[in-house]
Design a protein around this motif. Sequence first.
Motif, PDB file in Angstrom:
ATOM      1  N   GLU A 277       8.575 -28.057 -12.060  1.00 30.97           N
ATOM      2  CA  GLU A 277       7.664 -28.997 -11.697  1.00 30.97           C
ATOM      3  C   GLU A 277       7.284 -28.644 -10.228  1.00 30.97           C
ATOM      4  N   GLY A 278       6.033 -29.016  -9.865  1.00 29.00           N
ATOM      5  CA  GLY A 278       5.638 -28.663  -8.659  1.00 29.00           C
ATOM      6  C   GLY A 278       5.108 -27.375  -8.249  1.00 29.00           C
ATOM      7  N   LEU A 279       5.438 -26.394  -9.023  1.00 27.50           N
ATOM      8  CA  LEU A 279       5.154 -24.888  -9.042  1.00 27.50           C
ATOM      9  C   LEU A 279       3.796 -24.726  -9.220  1.00 27.50           C
ATOM     10  N   GLN A 280       3.146 -25.480 -10.003  1.00 32.69           N
ATOM     11  CA  GLN A 280       1.672 -25.221 -10.394  1.00 32.69           C
ATOM     12  C   GLN A 280       1.207 -23.702 -10.892  1.00 32.69           C
ATOM     13  N   ALA A 281       2.370 -23.591 -11.640  1.00 35.50           N
ATOM     14  CA  ALA A 281       2.322 -22.075 -12.590  1.00 35.50           C
ATOM     15  C   ALA A 281       0.985 -21.905 -12.955  1.00 35.50           C
ATOM     16  N   ASP A 282       0.236 -22.962 -13.502  1.00 37.01           N
ATOM     17  CA  ASP A 282      -1.109 -22.692 -14.274  1.00 37.01           C
ATOM     18  C   ASP A 282      -2.324 -22.348 -13.535  1.00 37.01           C
ATOM     19  N   ALA A 283      -1.985 -22.745 -12.045  1.00 36.71           N
ATOM     20  CA  ALA A 283      -3.148 -22.245 -10.937  1.00 36.71           C
ATOM     21  C   ALA A 283      -3.142 -20.576 -10.970  1.00 36.71           C
ATOM     22  N   ALA A 284      -1.758 -19.979 -11.459  1.00 36.93           N
ATOM     23  CA  ALA A 284      -1.932 -18.609 -11.449  1.00 36.93           C
ATOM     24  C   ALA A 284      -2.047 -17.962 -12.734  1.00 36.93           C
ATOM     25  N   GLY A 285      -2.006 -19.096 -13.606  1.00 38.75           N
ATOM     26  CA  GLY A 285      -2.235 -18.422 -15.160  1.00 38.75           C
ATOM     27  C   GLY A 285      -0.819 -18.118 -15.607  1.00 38.75           C
ATOM     28  N   VAL A 286      -0.098 -18.380 -15.295  1.00 43.61           N
ATOM     29  CA  VAL A 286       1.650 -18.355 -15.672  1.00 43.61           C
ATOM     30  C   VAL A 286       1.666 -19.118 -17.056  1.00 43.61           C
ATOM     31  N   ALA A 287       2.060 -18.609 -18.231  1.00 41.88           N
ATOM     32  CA  ALA A 287       2.423 -19.592 -19.196  1.00 41.88           C
ATOM     33  C   ALA A 287       3.546 -19.834 -19.410  1.00 41.88           C
ATOM     34  N   ILE A 288       3.651 -21.144 -19.915  1.00 38.67           N
ATOM     35  CA  ILE A 288       5.025 -21.758 -19.899  1.00 38.67           C
ATOM     36  C   ILE A 288       4.895 -22.271 -21.667  1.00 38.67           C
ATOM     37  N   ASN A 289       6.182 -21.776 -22.219  1.00 31.74           N
ATOM     38  CA  ASN A 289       6.407 -22.240 -23.653  1.00 31.74           C
ATOM     39  C   ASN A 289       6.579 -23.751 -23.968  1.00 31.74           C
ATOM     40  N   GLU A 290       6.747 -24.024 -25.340  1.00 30.23           N
ATOM     41  CA  GLU A 290       6.985 -25.388 -25.794  1.00 30.23           C
ATOM     42  C   GLU A 290       8.431 -26.015 -25.076  1.00 30.23           C
ATOM     43  N   ARG A 291       9.270 -24.844 -24.958  1.00 36.54           N
ATOM     44  CA  ARG A 291      10.532 -25.355 -24.498  1.00 36.54           C
ATOM     45  C   ARG A 291      10.564 -25.457 -23.127  1.00 36.54           C
ATOM     46  N   GLY A 292       9.570 -25.465 -22.406  1.00 34.54           N
ATOM     47  CA  GLY A 292       9.331 -25.636 -20.908  1.00 34.54           C
ATOM     48  C   GLY A 292       9.809 -24.339 -20.110  1.00 34.54           C
ATOM     49  N   GLN A 293       9.952 -23.206 -20.709  1.00 39.18           N
ATOM     50  CA  GLN A 293      10.742 -21.931 -19.769  1.00 39.18           C
ATOM     51  C   GLN A 293       9.275 -21.249 -19.739  1.00 39.18           C
ATOM     52  N   ILE A 294       9.520 -20.682 -18.481  1.00 38.77           N
ATOM     53  CA  ILE A 294       8.390 -19.416 -18.259  1.00 38.77           C
ATOM     54  C   ILE A 294       8.627 -18.422 -19.356  1.00 38.77           C
ATOM     55  N   GLU A 295       7.182 -17.996 -19.975  1.00 32.25           N
ATOM     56  CA  GLU A 295       7.310 -16.952 -20.805  1.00 32.25           C
ATOM     57  C   GLU A 295       7.515 -15.694 -20.304  1.00 32.25           C
ATOM     58  N   VAL A 296       8.412 -14.764 -20.705  1.00 33.75           N
ATOM     59  CA  VAL A 296       8.449 -13.499 -20.184  1.00 33.75           C
ATOM     60  C   VAL A 296       8.535 -12.384 -21.238  1.00 33.75           C
ATOM     61  N   TYR A 308       6.650 -12.581 -11.976  1.00 35.15           N
ATOM     62  CA  TYR A 308       7.953 -12.266 -12.880  1.00 35.15           C
ATOM     63  C   TYR A 308       8.735 -13.492 -12.829  1.00 35.15           C
ATOM     64  N   ALA A 309       9.534 -13.738 -13.724  1.00 36.46           N
ATOM     65  CA  ALA A 309      10.729 -14.919 -13.935  1.00 36.46           C
ATOM     66  C   ALA A 309      11.847 -14.544 -14.385  1.00 36.46           C
ATOM     67  N   ILE A 310      12.879 -15.253 -13.854  1.00 33.43           N
ATOM     68  CA  ILE A 310      14.299 -14.715 -13.939  1.00 33.43           C
ATOM     69  C   ILE A 310      15.271 -16.065 -13.925  1.00 33.43           C
ATOM     70  N   GLY A 311      16.204 -16.060 -14.711  1.00 34.80           N
ATOM     71  CA  GLY A 311      17.383 -17.102 -14.453  1.00 34.80           C
ATOM     72  C   GLY A 311      17.196 -17.956 -15.380  1.00 34.80           C
ATOM     73  N   ASP A 312      17.590 -19.235 -15.130  1.00 37.94           N
ATOM     74  CA  ASP A 312      17.527 -20.511 -16.002  1.00 37.94           C
ATOM     75  C   ASP A 312      16.014 -20.666 -16.290  1.00 37.94           C
ATOM     76  N   VAL A 313      15.150 -20.498 -15.729  1.00 39.16           N
ATOM     77  CA  VAL A 313      13.868 -20.879 -16.096  1.00 39.16           C
ATOM     78  C   VAL A 313      13.213 -20.184 -17.102  1.00 39.16           C
ATOM     79  N   VAL A 314      13.830 -18.889 -17.560  1.00 41.23           N
ATOM     80  CA  VAL A 314      13.481 -18.116 -18.599  1.00 41.23           C
ATOM     81  C   VAL A 314      14.496 -18.235 -19.900  1.00 41.23           C
ATOM     82  N   ARG A 315      14.125 -17.570 -21.048  1.00 42.74           N
ATOM     83  CA  ARG A 315      14.891 -17.566 -22.117  1.00 42.74           C
ATOM     84  C   ARG A 315      16.368 -17.097 -21.754  1.00 42.74           C
ATOM     85  N   GLY A 316      17.283 -17.335 -22.770  1.00 42.46           N
ATOM     86  CA  GLY A 316      18.789 -16.888 -22.656  1.00 42.46           C
ATOM     87  C   GLY A 316      19.891 -18.024 -22.147  1.00 42.46           C
TER      88      GLY A 316
END
Length: 466
Positions: A277-296, A308-316
């Motif tokens: 929330e508040g990151l405005q990922a779409d303004a940079a064109g960063v895709a977020i998947n249906e689980r709310g994770q940043i797709e990497v 790049y994205a790491i940690g709890d915000v990505v899969r795993g």
Amino acid sequence: MEKFDVLVIGSGPGGYVAAIRCAQLGMKTALVEKYATLGGTCLNVGCIPSKSLLDSSHHYEDAIQHFDAHGIEISGDVKVNLEKMIARKAAVVEQTTKGIDFLMEKNKIAVFNGLGSFVDATHILIKGEKETTIEAKNTIIATGSKPANLPFISLDKERIITSTEALKLKEIPKHLLVIGGGVIGLELGQVYRRLGAEVSVIEYADRITPVMDGAVSKELTKVLKKQGIKFYLSHQVNKVVRNGAQVQLTATDKKGTEVSFEGDYCLVAVGRRPFTEGLQADAAGVAINERGQIEVNAHLQTSVPNIYAIGDVVRGAMLAHKAEEEGVMVAELLAGQKPHIDYNLIPNVIYTWPEVAAVGKTEEQLKGEGVAYKNGQFPMRALGRARASMDTDGFVKILADANTDEILGVHIVGARAADLIAEAVTAMEFRASAEDLSRMSHSHPTYAEAMKEAALAATDNRALHI
Ligand code: FAD
Ligand code: NAI
């Protein structure tokens, strides 16, 4: 406008470690954090405060339940001062987060306090006391996670709470209802059980810690039941309502019967969700998947090559050490190196007592994959060390390939399992066989001897002390 080689958004164990490694590799690095203190969930409202309360409550339990057997007599009542216990926890957190301030300064990392949001793929607006925009050649998103909730529950954060509030209660609950028999439910459930609360864990699956090895779930259930925690498995929670100082919970059991529970607090511990929330990922064109994770991709690169994205915000797995490994990996990739993470070798620990620790495959996974395996198990009660400290619950279980003897999984329930698992990770990293482990000298008397004995059992069923 200030320009950086790398900007890291979020200062949890993923973010601050990524920033340190980037700085070590000579990159001009900045870190942005929206909260006043650095360290993210882990240091502020996760790993560190929960372990602090687990340790304090463990001391109390020892004093009231075990000292007598050791020949230690206490005259007068042993009492809990919850306020002081929570204050000690807060002091540990403060010391630890200040340590991160020191590390940032030492590594000459520019720290910005405020909410970071993308303007485009190379510009980030930081909204703190004042607004600043900075330019970053590369960005690492490490915005972490928040507690998940069930759609029909309204968290009032007073009586219907998440782990964050459970770490700073003002009174010991009389009856704590816990939704979810996962890591948080069991760790914090044990804290309040030790302090005197009645604790009822209501779990959807047919066993607690459903993703761990079945033998681990079984042993842990047995031990925690002995400690007085009540488990209601295969229960689907349908309704949670607060009624003054009480919370009423309704669930449906396996037979379809409606069951009601009443407590004074309800801890909702049904997992965590990625936070963007508040990151405005779409303004940079960063895709977020249906689980709310940043797709990497496998290199933790998002849909935008310099982000790049790491940690709890990505899969795993949502674990601090997994986030740290990913932070290091991205920094090294940016420096042109070729790092690699073996996700199969990220250990998983539950800090109850006895502790639980695991790495590699569970027996259920090996069966599912059709792998022929051997199972070597050794009970803690057969160890002299365990008897000396009266910590005789649990076992070490080593699963090895039936053909090659390579260790495929290690599962431990027992005292100091959290530390013992490091030996298993080392062995598996070097692709050791059970026989390799069984031939290594283990100091006596230690809990680690259970590793050697389980390895002997897995090699050709020749444990020495059972
Ligand atoms: P986080 O630690 O969540 O950090 C993310 C940071 O980003 C936060 O500080 C947040 O404020 C900041 N942020 C978010 N968005 C923005 C933005 N737009 N701008 C600026 N800042 C932003 N794991 C373990 O391995 N061991 C444990 O013992 C353990 N115990 C836990 C106990 C509890 C009660 C909880 C809740 C979790 C526990 N965990 C444990 C999990 C662990 O805390 C997480 O896996 C870990 O913190 C994830 O790290 P991270 O860096 O990905 O994110
Ligand atoms: P979790 O995923 O460990 O457990 C959630 C539990 O809730 C599961 O057993 C699940 O079956 C159950 N559940 C889900 N929906 C339910 C429902 N509707 N009704 C009843 N039960 C339901 O999540 P938890 O405990 O909230 O922890 C979140 C994350 O934090 C974990 O993924 C973990 O990785 C991390 N963490 C790690 C710790 C550690 O490493 N020691 C300690 C605490 C948290």
